[in-house]
Design an enzyme around this catalytic site. Structure first.
Site, PDB file in Angstrom:
ATOM      1  N   LYS A 158      14.248 -21.740 -50.923  1.00  0.00           N
ATOM      2  CA  LYS A 158      15.065 -22.185 -49.743  1.00  0.00           C
ATOM      3  C   LYS A 158      15.665 -23.538 -49.966  1.00  0.00           C
ATOM      4  CE  LYS A 158      14.259 -20.037 -45.487  1.00  0.00           C
ATOM      5  NZ  LYS A 158      12.879 -19.029 -44.885  1.00  0.00           N
ATOM      6  N   GLU A 287      11.365 -21.595 -38.654  1.00  0.00           N
ATOM      7  CA  GLU A 287      12.009 -23.081 -38.766  1.00  0.00           C
ATOM      8  C   GLU A 287      12.440 -23.102 -37.576  1.00  0.00           C
ATOM      9  OE1 GLU A 287      15.804 -23.402 -39.630  1.00  0.00           O
ATOM     10  OE2 GLU A 287      16.320 -21.945 -39.112  1.00  0.00           O
ATOM     11  N   ARG A 291      17.316 -27.473 -30.757  1.00  0.00           N
ATOM     12  CA  ARG A 291      19.016 -27.424 -29.898  1.00  0.00           C
ATOM     13  C   ARG A 291      19.171 -25.974 -28.543  1.00  0.00           C
ATOM     14  NH1 ARG A 291      20.813 -23.493 -32.696  1.00  0.00           N
ATOM     15  NH2 ARG A 291      20.739 -23.670 -34.811  1.00  0.00           N
TER      16      ARG A 291
HETATM   17  P1  ADP Z   1      18.644 -20.990 -42.084  1.00  0.00           P
HETATM   18  O1  ADP Z   1      18.554 -22.387 -41.635  1.00  0.00           O
HETATM   19  O2  ADP Z   1      20.129 -20.921 -43.427  1.00  0.00           O
HETATM   20  O3  ADP Z   1      19.492 -20.604 -41.137  1.00  0.00           O
HETATM   21  P2  ADP Z   1      16.003 -20.125 -42.233  1.00  0.00           P
HETATM   22  O4  ADP Z   1      15.161 -20.409 -42.393  1.00  0.00           O
HETATM   23  O5  ADP Z   1      16.356 -19.646 -40.844  1.00  0.00           O
HETATM   24  O6  ADP Z   1      17.573 -20.090 -42.533  1.00  0.00           O
HETATM   25  O7  ADP Z   1      16.492 -17.729 -42.126  1.00  0.00           O
HETATM   26  C1  ADP Z   1      17.357 -17.382 -41.996  1.00  0.00           C
HETATM   27  C2  ADP Z   1      17.530 -15.990 -42.107  1.00  0.00           C
HETATM   28  O8  ADP Z   1      17.378 -15.412 -43.603  1.00  0.00           O
HETATM   29  C3  ADP Z   1      16.222 -14.823 -41.552  1.00  0.00           C
HETATM   30  O9  ADP Z   1      16.799 -14.900 -40.056  1.00  0.00           O
HETATM   31  C4  ADP Z   1      15.612 -13.642 -42.362  1.00  0.00           C
HETATM   32  O10 ADP Z   1      17.095 -13.086 -42.485  1.00  0.00           O
HETATM   33  C5  ADP Z   1      16.136 -14.976 -43.576  1.00  0.00           C
HETATM   34  N1  ADP Z   1      15.029 -15.196 -44.647  1.00  0.00           N
HETATM   35  C6  ADP Z   1      14.485 -16.635 -44.309  1.00  0.00           C
HETATM   36  N2  ADP Z   1      13.251 -16.649 -45.131  1.00  0.00           N
HETATM   37  C7  ADP Z   1      13.164 -15.501 -45.157  1.00  0.00           C
HETATM   38  C8  ADP Z   1      11.672 -14.934 -46.103  1.00  0.00           C
HETATM   39  N3  ADP Z   1      10.327 -15.492 -46.414  1.00  0.00           N
HETATM   40  N4  ADP Z   1      11.489 -13.858 -46.455  1.00  0.00           N
HETATM   41  C9  ADP Z   1      13.177 -12.533 -46.241  1.00  0.00           C
HETATM   42  N5  ADP Z   1      14.043 -13.337 -45.507  1.00  0.00           N
HETATM   43  C10 ADP Z   1      13.790 -14.603 -45.053  1.00  0.00           C
END
Ligand code: ADP
Length: 451
Positions: A158, A287, A291
């Protein structure tokens, strides 16, 4: 309280903020690009200022133009909405340097939570459970492989600066790791100018559960329960509901208190969302969004608390609307994000709306800035509007949603309405039995039967 708020956004969220300002008796200034001269938020605001050409970088992201608009109109505060400059700590600081209030959290909190590596460290320190992963950033060739093996495959790479699902790559096995690291890093560098990446355990079939919080900036904070946003396509939320069909009152209380306590300790100001993946009864922080979120209305419908209005009140130094004990959850709410896109290919479909008939009746809410004859410009996101439905129970809510979806008419552009009509009749959805990959699997199976 503020006298005049400049709304640094467009579309339905600009209108949403405008409504809260009107109720509070605050004068409003709309800003718009040349492509949005006929937009609803421009028509309904007390004053409006054109801040540049269509491209967002020249208009809605143009800080000097926004400052000039504040100066010309005498606005004393700026509401950034979501997207655009809403999570830009530097923007909040620049406003402060010009004696303008930013309606949002303190710049330091936006900055910390905007860097996902820092956010995870902060969450951990504040007692919030996090997804197992690398403690900080990793670089290809570094000890990434050792860390990944320790976490266990599959792992997710990520981006520290990530957002909107960009800069995220799964490595199923050791053989995939190096490619996933470089692809995610390159994608993040291109999208955010920062290629830092980190590793997380990839969870198989989790739910996306997020907690809404509201803080007064002085150590007071409440949580307003959860939203279940597990129905996603390309990591973008499509359908959101509250309460989650699978979270018990005890689990809600436990995670809600953890989040509210963390916000009390931080002295967090304004609205925020703490996002988790939820699997096998455990919550894992991914995360925090500092906002107002697109899906905030479902929380409003079940708590009766106007989040945007309260966000403005606390930004002006006001108190929280109630104590934690006074927060009650009534019934169930579902939101569908209706996009101007082909419901099968999801190709954007900008253009003129030739017919627009919003649904009505008890428990039905439409947050939209479109009208009959409105031309959806091709420059921005494809959200046409949000349909939010409330019912005493989830069953009643779904019944009402099916009726509202059948009633709504949006002609002239393609929309994702047929998808929602199908989803609202889908047995897994009716049973509340879905996870974050469910929708993509459903779409891949070609089961979308237009109604
Ligand atoms: P962004 O800020 O790009 O939206 P997030 O960290 O909020 O990224 O993650 C977005 C989506 O990605 C989550 O709602 C989930 O569907 C998937 N996701 C994130 N982290 C994981 C993880 N560790 N395992 C599986 N899916 C994940």
């Amino acid at each position: 309280m503020f006298d005049k708020i400049l709304i640094a956004n467009r579309g339905e969220i600009a209108l949403r903020v405008l409504r809260a300002c009107k109720e509070l008796g605050i004068a409003t200034v709309a800003v718009h690009s040349t492509a949005d001269a006929n937009a609803m938020h421009v028509r309904l605001a007390d004053e409006s200022v054109c801040i540049g050409p269509p491209a967002a970088k020249d208009s809605y992201l143009n800080i000097p133009a926004l400052l000039a608009a504040c100066e010309i109109t005498g606005a004393d505060a700026v509401h950034p909405g979501y997207g655009f400059l809403s999570e830009n700590a530097r923007f909040a600081e620049i406003l402060a340097e010009h004696d303008l209030d930013f309606i949002g959290p303190k710049a330091e909190h936006i900055r910390t939570m905007g860097d996902k590596i820092e956010a995870k460290k902060t969450a951990k320190r504040l007692g919030i459970p996090v997804v197992p992963g690398s403690d900080g950033g990793v670089s290809p060739g570094d000890d990434a492989m050792a860390i990944a093996k320790k976490i266990g495959f599959p792992v997710l790479v990520k981006a520290a600066a990530g957002g909107g699902g960009r800069g995220m790559k799964v490595a199923q096995t050791e053989a995939d790791l190096m490619l996933a690291l470089s692809t995610a890093s390159n994608e993040a560098k291109a999208a955010f100018g920062d290629g830092s990446v980190y590793l997380e355990k990839y969870l198989g079939k989790p739910r996306h559960i997020e907690i809404q919080i509201l803080g007064d900036g002085r150590g007071g904070a409440i949580h307003l329960g959860e939203r279940d946003c597990s129905l996603q396509r390309r990591h973008q939320k499509v359908w959101e509901e509250s309460p989650s069909p699978i979270i018990s009152p005890a689990a809600r209380h436990r995670i809600g208190e953890i989040c509210a306590n963390a916000m009390r300790e931080m002295k967090y100001l304004g609205v925020g969302t703490i996002e988790f993946l939820y699997e096998d009864g455990e919550f894992y922080f991914i995360e925090m969004n500092t906002r107002i979120q697109v899906e905030h209305p479902v929380t409003e419908m079940i708590t009766g608390i106007d989040l945007v209005l309260e966000q403005i009140r606390v930004a002006a130094g006001g108190d929280l609307p109630c104590t934690q004990n006074d927060v009650t959850i009534n019934g169930h709410a579902i939101e569908c994000r209706i996009n101007a896109e082909n419901p099968v290919t999801f190709r954007p479909s900008p253009g003129k709306i030739t017919q627009f008939h919003p649904p009505g009746g008890l428990g039905v809410r439409i947050d939209s800035a479109v009208y009959q004859g409105y031309v959806i410009p091709p420059y921005y996101d494809s959200l046409v509007g949000k349909l939010i439905v409330h019912g005493k129970t989830r069953g009643e809510c779904l019944m009402r949603l099916r009726r509202a979806l059948d009633e709504i008419v949006i002609d002239g552009v393609e929309t994702t309405l047929p998808l929602f009509r199908a989803l609202a009749r889908e047995p897994s959805i009716i049973d509340g039995d879905y996870h974050i990959h469910w929708l993509e699997q459903y779409l891949a199976s070609g089961d979308t039967k237009p109604h």
